[in-house]
Design a protein around this motif. Structure first.
Motif: not given
Length: 163
Positions: A19-28, A81-90, A94-97, A148-153
Motif C-alpha cells: 500500500a505504501l509503495v504501490g508496486d508488488a516488486v518494490r514492496a517485496d 498487478d493489483t489484488p482485485v475482486r471479480g467485478r469490474q466495478e470493484d 480500487l484503482r480510484d482509491l 473523501r474529497r478526491m473519491l467524490e471527484g
C-alpha cells in the motif's frame, strides 16, 4: 532470536509495504530490506516491547530513506498487478482509491495506512513515525478528508505551510 515471531509479521509488513509503495516488486524489496535490518539490529529490540511496532518503525525509516534517494512522485504504473475482486466495478473503486492514496502527501498517506489499514492505535502510529499522537490524529483527519474529497471527484485543496 525467535524467527517464528518475526515471520508472523511478514504478511502485515507486505500489505503495508504494498500500500505504501504501490508496486508488488518494490514492496517485496522493502519487506526484505526491513527483515534484513531487523535481523542485523535485533539486539536493539527491547524484549517485552511490541515487535510489530518495532518492525513497522524499521520499515518506515527504510522507506523514508529510499524515498529521499529516489526522484519524487514516481507515478504508479497501471500495468502492475493489483489484488482485485471479480467485478469490474470493484477494480475501478480500487484503482480510484489507489490513485487517491498516491495523491495524498506522504505524511498523510503513512498515517492513513498505519491506522486505517494496519489498525495501529494513535500511540503506536506516533511511535512508528516519530511524531506526537496529536499530530497523528490531525494528519489522519486531514488525510481522510482529502481522500473523501478526491473519491467524490472534488479536487484536493492545496496544503498551507504554517510556521
Amino acid at each position: 532470536m525467535d524467527h517464528a515471531a518475526l515471520e508472523a509479521h511478514i504478511p502485515r509488513l507486505r500489505r503495508y509495504a504494498r500500500a505504501l509503495v504501490g508496486d508488488a516488486v518494490r514492496a517485496d524489496d522493502l519487506v526484505q530490506d526491513t527483515l534484513e535490518r531487523a535481523l542485523r539490529k535485533f539486539s536493539l529490540w527491547r524484549r517485552g516491547s511490541d515487535l510489530r511496532a518495532w518492525l513497522f518503525t524499521l520499515m518506515h525509516n527504510i522507506y523514508i530513506n529510499q524515498r529521499r534517494a529516489e526522484r519524487p512522485n514516481v507515478p504508479w504504473d497501471e500495468t502492475h498487478d493489483t489484488p482485485v475482486r471479480g467485478r469490474q466495478e470493484d477494480q475501478l473503486v480500487l484503482r480510484d482509491l489507489h490513485t487517491a492514496l498516491e495523491a495524498l502527501p506522504p505524511e498523510f498517506r503513512e498515517v492513513v495506512l498505519l491506522v486505517g489499514l494496519e489498525e495501529f492505535s494513535y500511540a503506536e502510529a506516533a511511535r512508528v513515525l516519530g511524531i506526537p499522537p496529536g499530530t497523528v490524529m490531525s494528519r489522519l483527519s486531514r488525510g481522510r478528508e482529502r481522500l473523501r474529497r478526491m473519491l467524490e471527484g472534488d479536487p484536493p485543496t492545496p496544503l498551507r505551510r504554517v510556521k
